[in-house]
Design a protein around this motif. Structure first.
Motif, PDB file in Angstrom:
ATOM      1  N   ARG A  80     -11.457   0.549  15.951  1.00 27.82           N
ATOM      2  CA  ARG A  80     -10.977  -0.398  14.954  1.00 27.82           C
ATOM      3  C   ARG A  80     -10.613   0.350  13.677  1.00 27.82           C
ATOM      4  N   PRO A  81      -9.616  -0.138  12.941  1.00 24.04           N
ATOM      5  CA  PRO A  81      -9.279   0.533  11.689  1.00 24.04           C
ATOM      6  C   PRO A  81     -10.459   0.489  10.727  1.00 24.04           C
ATOM      7  N   LEU A  82     -10.499   1.467   9.858  1.00 26.42           N
ATOM      8  CA  LEU A  82     -11.545   1.476   8.848  1.00 26.42           C
ATOM      9  C   LEU A  82     -11.498   0.172   8.074  1.00 26.42           C
ATOM     10  N   PRO A  83     -12.651  -0.364   7.722  1.00 24.92           N
ATOM     11  CA  PRO A  83     -12.641  -1.607   6.942  1.00 24.92           C
ATOM     12  C   PRO A  83     -11.844  -1.420   5.651  1.00 24.92           C
ATOM     13  N   CYS A  84     -11.093  -2.425   5.321  1.00 19.43           N
ATOM     14  CA  CYS A  84     -10.308  -2.390   4.089  1.00 19.43           C
ATOM     15  C   CYS A  84     -10.297  -3.799   3.505  1.00 19.43           C
ATOM     16  N   PRO A  85     -11.422  -4.198   2.908  1.00 18.28           N
ATOM     17  CA  PRO A  85     -11.488  -5.563   2.369  1.00 18.28           C
ATOM     18  C   PRO A  85     -10.469  -5.795   1.262  1.00 18.28           C
ATOM     19  N   GLU A  86     -10.021  -4.722   0.603  1.00 17.38           N
ATOM     20  CA  GLU A  86      -9.051  -4.872  -0.485  1.00 17.38           C
ATOM     21  C   GLU A  86      -7.737  -5.469   0.004  1.00 17.38           C
ATOM     22  N   ILE A  87      -7.308  -5.102   1.188  1.00 19.40           N
ATOM     23  CA  ILE A  87      -6.024  -5.627   1.668  1.00 19.40           C
ATOM     24  C   ILE A  87      -6.135  -7.127   1.959  1.00 19.40           C
ATOM     25  N   THR A  92      -0.650  -0.381   6.347  1.00 17.33           N
ATOM     26  CA  THR A  92      -1.954   0.273   6.239  1.00 17.33           C
ATOM     27  C   THR A  92      -2.583   0.349   7.626  1.00 17.33           C
ATOM     28  N   GLY A  93      -3.601   1.163   7.780  1.00 15.96           N
ATOM     29  CA  GLY A  93      -4.354   1.175   9.036  1.00 15.96           C
ATOM     30  C   GLY A  93      -4.485   2.531   9.676  1.00 15.96           C
ATOM     31  N   ASP A  94      -4.438   2.543  11.012  1.00 11.60           N
ATOM     32  CA  ASP A  94      -4.677   3.750  11.818  1.00 11.60           C
ATOM     33  C   ASP A  94      -3.441   4.124  12.623  1.00 11.60           C
ATOM     34  N   VAL A  95      -3.286   5.309  12.921  1.00  8.98           N
ATOM     35  CA  VAL A  95      -3.508   6.511  12.151  1.00  8.98           C
ATOM     36  C   VAL A  95      -2.158   6.968  11.621  1.00  8.98           C
ATOM     37  N   LEU A  96      -2.182   7.643  10.494  1.00 10.41           N
ATOM     38  CA  LEU A  96      -0.956   8.008   9.793  1.00 10.41           C
ATOM     39  C   LEU A  96       0.020   8.752  10.693  1.00 10.41           C
ATOM     40  N   SER A 143      -1.062   4.946   1.222  1.00  7.52           N
ATOM     41  CA  SER A 143      -1.676   6.158   1.758  1.00  7.52           C
ATOM     42  C   SER A 143      -3.197   6.113   1.801  1.00  7.52           C
ATOM     43  N   ASP A 144      -3.829   5.668   0.738  1.00  8.01           N
ATOM     44  CA  ASP A 144      -5.291   5.675   0.718  1.00  8.01           C
ATOM     45  C   ASP A 144      -5.899   4.552   1.559  1.00  8.01           C
ATOM     46  N   TRP A 145      -5.072   3.683   2.103  1.00 14.52           N
ATOM     47  CA  TRP A 145      -5.546   2.664   3.036  1.00 14.52           C
ATOM     48  C   TRP A 145      -5.113   2.988   4.458  1.00 14.52           C
ATOM     49  N   CYS A 146      -4.743   4.253   4.719  1.00 20.57           N
ATOM     50  CA  CYS A 146      -4.379   4.735   6.057  1.00 20.57           C
ATOM     51  C   CYS A 146      -5.312   5.875   6.443  1.00 20.57           C
ATOM     52  N   SER A 147      -5.777   5.838   7.672  1.00 23.52           N
ATOM     53  CA  SER A 147      -6.615   6.938   8.144  1.00 23.52           C
ATOM     54  C   SER A 147      -5.735   8.016   8.778  1.00 23.52           C
ATOM     55  N   THR A 148      -6.318   9.186   8.957  1.00 25.76           N
ATOM     56  CA  THR A 148      -5.659  10.259   9.682  1.00 25.76           C
ATOM     57  C   THR A 148      -6.718  11.065  10.415  1.00 25.76           C
ATOM     58  N   ALA A 149      -6.386  11.516  11.619  1.00 29.28           N
ATOM     59  CA  ALA A 149      -7.301  12.353  12.385  1.00 29.28           C
ATOM     60  C   ALA A 149      -7.232  13.803  11.917  1.00 29.28           C
ATOM     61  N   ILE A 181       7.602  -3.466  -6.213  1.00 29.15           N
ATOM     62  CA  ILE A 181       6.930  -4.247  -5.174  1.00 29.15           C
ATOM     63  C   ILE A 181       6.677  -5.626  -5.749  1.00 29.15           C
ATOM     64  N   GLN A 182       7.235  -6.642  -5.137  1.00 31.17           N
ATOM     65  CA  GLN A 182       7.116  -7.996  -5.656  1.00 31.17           C
ATOM     66  C   GLN A 182       6.296  -8.853  -4.699  1.00 31.17           C
ATOM     67  N   ALA A 183       5.284  -9.502  -5.230  1.00 27.81           N
ATOM     68  CA  ALA A 183       4.341 -10.266  -4.421  1.00 27.81           C
ATOM     69  C   ALA A 183       5.015 -11.334  -3.568  1.00 27.81           C
ATOM     70  N   ASP A 184       6.106 -11.906  -4.054  1.00 28.71           N
ATOM     71  CA  ASP A 184       6.744 -12.983  -3.296  1.00 28.71           C
ATOM     72  C   ASP A 184       7.643 -12.463  -2.178  1.00 28.71           C
ATOM     73  N   ASP A 185       7.708 -11.142  -1.991  1.00 26.32           N
ATOM     74  CA  ASP A 185       8.548 -10.583  -0.932  1.00 26.32           C
ATOM     75  C   ASP A 185       7.806  -9.584  -0.064  1.00 26.32           C
ATOM     76  N   ILE A 186       6.463  -9.550  -0.128  1.00 23.57           N
ATOM     77  CA  ILE A 186       5.751  -8.575   0.690  1.00 23.57           C
ATOM     78  C   ILE A 186       5.020  -9.211   1.854  1.00 23.57           C
ATOM     79  N   CYS A 187       4.938  -8.433   2.893  1.00 26.53           N
ATOM     80  CA  CYS A 187       4.135  -8.734   4.069  1.00 26.53           C
ATOM     81  C   CYS A 187       3.185  -7.555   4.228  1.00 26.53           C
ATOM     82  N   LEU A 188       1.906  -7.828   4.327  1.00 31.89           N
ATOM     83  CA  LEU A 188       0.903  -6.785   4.496  1.00 31.89           C
ATOM     84  C   LEU A 188       0.613  -6.604   5.979  1.00 31.89           C
ATOM     85  N   ILE A 189       0.536  -5.354   6.421  1.00 31.67           N
ATOM     86  CA  ILE A 189       0.216  -5.078   7.822  1.00 31.67           C
ATOM     87  C   ILE A 189      -0.989  -4.160   7.882  1.00 31.67           C
TER      88      ILE A 189
END
Length: 152
Positions: free
Chosen positions: A24-31, A74-78, A100-106, A7-15
């Motif tokens: 609303r998705p669970l808060p994820c300040p880390e992203i 990342t986000g809702d729901v897996l 995975s740990d930044w994705c919720s699941t019902a 995973i290279q920082a200069d080629d990623i897009c975070l969603i």
């Protein structure tokens, strides 16, 4: 060769995906912090329930505009929005990493099943620790490496 798998920082897009069902998705300040530290685009995307084709086209368009080939999803729901988004992006030729740990699941008891299906279709399941460690290991800048390590 091995470098192309990282995973290279200069080629990623975070969603950060939300399903548009008033939850609303669970808060994820880390992203958000990861986006700031690495200067990677962060797309906050709300899926349109009941209009899969339109949502898929909008998402692909937004990611294409970033000119990045690798997506951290990342986000809702897996088992819902994350799966649909991943399949659309994979079909459009993007490398898709699901944090995975930044994705919720019902249905947490079925998380392994959901992840197996995604993996079998080409998505790469990772933890936030894997992402951050991998990106930090490639940093030449010690300040950037330190900032990344603070996210763990």
């Amino acid at each position: 060769m091995a470098n192309s798998l990282l995973i290279q920082a200069d080629d990623i897009c975070l969603i950060r995906l939300s399903t548009g069902n008033e939850v609303r998705p669970l808060p994820c300040p880390e992203i958000q912090e990861l986006s700031r530290i690495t200067s990677s685009p962060l797309i906050r995307f709300e899926e349109t329930i009941g209009d899969f084709q339109s949502s898929a086209a909008r998402l692909a368009s937004e990611v294409t505009q970033t000119q990045r080939q690798t997506v951290l999803l990342t986000g809702d729901v897996l088992e819902g929005g994350i799966t649909r988004a991943a399949f659309c992006l994979l079909v459009d030729g993007f490398r898709v990493f699901i944090v995975s740990d930044w994705c919720s699941t019902a249905e947490p008891q079925f998380r392994a099943d959901f992840e197996t299906r995604l993996r079998n279709c080409g998505a790469i399941i990772v933890s936030s620790r894997q992402v951050i460690n991998e990106m930090a290991a490639q940093c030449q800048d010690s300040d950037l490496r330190f900032s990344l390590s603070q996210l763990i």
